[in-house]
Design a protein around this motif. Structure first.
Motif, mmCIF file in Angstrom:
data_model
loop_
_atom_site.group_PDB
_atom_site.id
_atom_site.type_symbol
_atom_site.label_atom_id
_atom_site.label_comp_id
_atom_site.label_asym_id
_atom_site.label_seq_id
_atom_site.Cartn_x
_atom_site.Cartn_y
_atom_site.Cartn_z
ATOM 1 N N GLY A 93 0.740 -1.288 -0.062
ATOM 2 C CA GLY A 93 -0.064 -0.062 -0.187
ATOM 3 C C GLY A 93 0.803 1.147 -0.123
ATOM 4 O O GLY A 93 0.197 2.296 0.383
ATOM 5 N N CYS A 94 2.015 1.346 -0.232
ATOM 6 C CA CYS A 94 2.984 2.276 -0.195
ATOM 7 C C CYS A 94 2.875 3.041 -1.486
ATOM 8 O O CYS A 94 3.051 2.266 -2.797
ATOM 9 C CB CYS A 94 4.359 2.022 0.261
ATOM 10 N N LEU A 95 2.922 4.344 -1.620
ATOM 11 C CA LEU A 95 3.009 5.074 -3.006
ATOM 12 C C LEU A 95 4.333 6.027 -3.035
ATOM 13 O O LEU A 95 4.381 6.759 -1.820
ATOM 14 C CB LEU A 95 1.774 5.830 -3.073
ATOM 15 N N SER A 96 5.063 5.959 -4.026
ATOM 16 C CA SER A 96 6.397 6.846 -3.991
ATOM 17 C C SER A 96 6.123 7.526 -5.315
ATOM 18 O O SER A 96 5.427 7.185 -6.141
ATOM 19 C CB SER A 96 7.552 5.975 -3.975
ATOM 20 N N TYR A 97 7.083 8.614 -5.458
ATOM 21 C CA TYR A 97 6.942 9.428 -6.639
ATOM 22 C C TYR A 97 8.261 9.744 -7.168
ATOM 23 O O TYR A 97 9.413 10.119 -6.615
ATOM 24 C CB TYR A 97 6.056 10.677 -6.164
ATOM 25 N N MET A 98 8.193 9.964 -8.453
ATOM 26 C CA MET A 98 9.378 10.546 -9.224
ATOM 27 C C MET A 98 9.057 11.676 -10.180
ATOM 28 O O MET A 98 8.186 11.289 -11.120
ATOM 29 C CB MET A 98 10.324 9.854 -9.868
ATOM 30 N N ALA A 99 9.551 12.850 -10.046
ATOM 31 C CA ALA A 99 9.475 13.824 -11.087
ATOM 32 C C ALA A 99 10.577 14.202 -11.866
ATOM 33 O O ALA A 99 11.612 14.233 -11.379
ATOM 34 C CB ALA A 99 8.873 15.221 -10.247
ATOM 35 N N ILE A 100 10.291 14.137 -13.167
ATOM 36 C CA ILE A 100 11.186 14.274 -14.250
ATOM 37 C C ILE A 100 11.095 15.497 -15.029
ATOM 38 O O ILE A 100 9.832 15.761 -15.652
ATOM 39 C CB ILE A 100 11.404 13.052 -14.997
ATOM 40 N N SER A 101 12.236 16.233 -15.141
ATOM 41 C CA SER A 101 11.938 17.552 -16.037
ATOM 42 C C SER A 101 13.249 17.645 -16.783
ATOM 43 O O SER A 101 14.304 17.946 -15.996
ATOM 44 C CB SER A 101 11.453 18.728 -15.301
ATOM 45 N N ASP A 102 13.454 17.788 -18.080
ATOM 46 C CA ASP A 102 14.619 18.062 -18.686
ATOM 47 C C ASP A 102 15.871 17.450 -18.311
ATOM 48 O O ASP A 102 16.988 17.931 -18.030
ATOM 49 C CB ASP A 102 14.722 19.776 -18.596
ATOM 50 N N GLY A 103 15.786 16.181 -17.926
ATOM 51 C CA GLY A 103 16.659 15.305 -17.780
ATOM 52 C C GLY A 103 17.099 15.229 -16.258
ATOM 53 O O GLY A 103 18.123 14.638 -15.909
ATOM 54 N N GLU A 104 16.288 16.029 -15.441
ATOM 55 C CA GLU A 104 16.673 15.870 -13.812
ATOM 56 C C GLU A 104 15.341 15.316 -13.121
ATOM 57 O O GLU A 104 14.402 15.516 -13.597
ATOM 58 C CB GLU A 104 17.001 17.276 -13.384
ATOM 59 N N ALA A 105 15.683 14.818 -12.054
ATOM 60 C CA ALA A 105 14.713 14.070 -11.368
ATOM 61 C C ALA A 105 14.747 14.323 -10.045
ATOM 62 O O ALA A 105 15.895 14.626 -9.313
ATOM 63 C CB ALA A 105 14.838 12.520 -11.691
ATOM 64 N N ALA A 106 13.367 14.382 -9.268
ATOM 65 C CA ALA A 106 13.261 14.295 -7.785
ATOM 66 C C ALA A 106 12.400 13.376 -7.439
ATOM 67 O O ALA A 106 11.521 12.775 -8.015
ATOM 68 C CB ALA A 106 12.614 15.902 -7.231
ATOM 69 N N VAL A 107 12.865 12.532 -6.382
ATOM 70 C CA VAL A 107 12.243 11.459 -5.822
ATOM 71 C C VAL A 107 11.842 11.819 -4.475
ATOM 72 O O VAL A 107 12.229 12.154 -3.632
ATOM 73 C CB VAL A 107 13.114 10.198 -5.543
#
Length: 375
Positions: free
Chosen positions: A129-143
């Motif tokens: 039931g866990c949810l994680s995220y990754m935001a990607i923009s122009d070759g860079e990412a945040a987790v």
């Protein structure tokens, strides 16, 4: 007949697409009652392995002939032996490779929306039931809120041609072990924690404060921190690109966060109400809420994602519609499920105070998600 091995991805595909499946779970009755592979399209039968040592002849008559059958146990060995016995009786049954331990660790990546120069992905841990995220923009990412399966996130970013620049935890987790610090160490990314949750941590981190703004990619994708205590004293939500609200363990689709995992239910229930009834109600109704957990498969959309508009949750989520403050306090403090398995040990691991080996980490996390208040 040859026994077929299914991996967790095979089962996840049937869960997400609600395909019928008959699960023969050969764990002990208490383990099955506590936690199983959930899907409204599945049928179940629980027969402990030790009850089958003398043969499966009687069991065969109780199994369907028109459905796929999957045998499940804790680690794989017992289910493989039962499947072999069924095969000798002419029944074709598959085995879950790695058992429930493998199911607990499986992550299913789902794209939840476009971002300037990239996309936002949700990693659905169906077995926990866990949810994680990754935001990607122009070759860079945040987790955000990564689980301990850090290799999944690092590999995914590599496949998307992105460099992980930032790693965030919305709070100090008590139900699962964070992979945030490991990802930061492997990639050179900055690791952020809310300082009010990090008073006992024994490693270096970047303090995450209210209204902090991070940018990734040349198009300046905006990730804004929003202090939102209640589940923990430091809980922090994120607004990404004025479109998405990552609510951590404060707000779920069908419930709200529990305030007691550090033994502070009476102290933190007021903070929880302030966050839900003041801070969140001051945000745009159009924000898409992306929580850090889900409680039930009915919260999973047809595309495999877990998300709802904030305005809709303000109307439909019972936890957001208790007008009387005393009634809210009673609801929150009197409707708490059992504490997550090994929750104090998990907290100390996430503080860096203890360093269990991989097998112990798996054992600590076994079991269902228990981060919510049921109204």
């Amino acid at each position: 007949m040859t026994v077929t091995m299914w991996n967790a991805s095979d089962v996840a595909e049937r869960v997400v697409n609600q395909r019928p499946l008959f699960i023969l779970d050969v764990r002990n009755e208490d383990a099955f009652a506590d936690w199983k592979i959930e899907s409204p399209s599945f049928e179940y039968k629980n027969v402990p392995y030790f009850d089958l040592l003398d043969g499966v002849e009687e069991l065969v008559t109780e199994l369907p002939k028109d459905k796929e059958i999957l045998v499940v146990c804790a680690k794989e060995g017992s289910s493989e032996m039962v499947a072999d016995m069924l095969s000798e009786e002419g029944v074709d049954a598959a085995v879950l490779e790695g058992g429930m331990k493998a199911w607990s660790e499986h992550l299913e990546p789902v794209k939840v929306g476009d971002l300037p120069g990239g996309a936002l992905y949700q990693f659905v841990r169906l077995g926990k039931g866990c949810l994680s995220y990754m935001a990607i923009s122009d070759g860079e990412a945040a987790v955000i809120d990564a689980t301990r399966m850090s290799d999944v996130f690092v590999k995914f970013a590599e496949e998307k041609g992105a460099e992980i620049k930032y790693v965030f935890d919305t709070h100090l987790h008590a139900d699962h072990i964070s992979g945030g610090r490991t990802i930061a160490e492997e990639t050179g990314a900055q690791y952020f924690l809310p300082p009010k949750d990090a008073e006992e941590v024994v490693f270096d981190y970047e303090p995450l404060k209210d209204e902090d703004t991070m940018q990734i990619g040349s198009v300046k994708l905006d990730i804004q921190a929003v202090y939102s205590p209640g589940h923990t004293i430091g809980s922090t939500s994120f607004i990404i690109n004025d479109e998405y609200l990552l609510s951590g363990d404060i707000l779920f689709i069908d419930s709200i966060g529990r305030p007691d995992l550090a033994g502070k239910a009476e102290d933190w229930v007021g903070d929880l109400r302030e966050t839900l009834y003041s801070r969140y109600r001051g945000l745009s109704d159009n924000l898409m809420v992306l929580p850090a957990h889900f409680m039930d498969m009915k919260e999973v959309n047809e595309d495999g994602s877990v998300k709802r508009q904030l305005g809709k949750l303000l109307e439909e989520n019972h936890g957001l519609n208790v007008k009387d403050e005393n009634e809210f306090r009673r609801m929150v403090t009197e409707n708490l499920p059992p504490q997550p398995n090994s929750h104090q040990e998990i907290r100390e691991t996430n503080m860096g105070k203890i360093t269990p080996d991989t097998e112990r980490k798996r054992e600590m996390e076994i079991g269902p998600n228990r981060c919510a208040v049921r109204g």
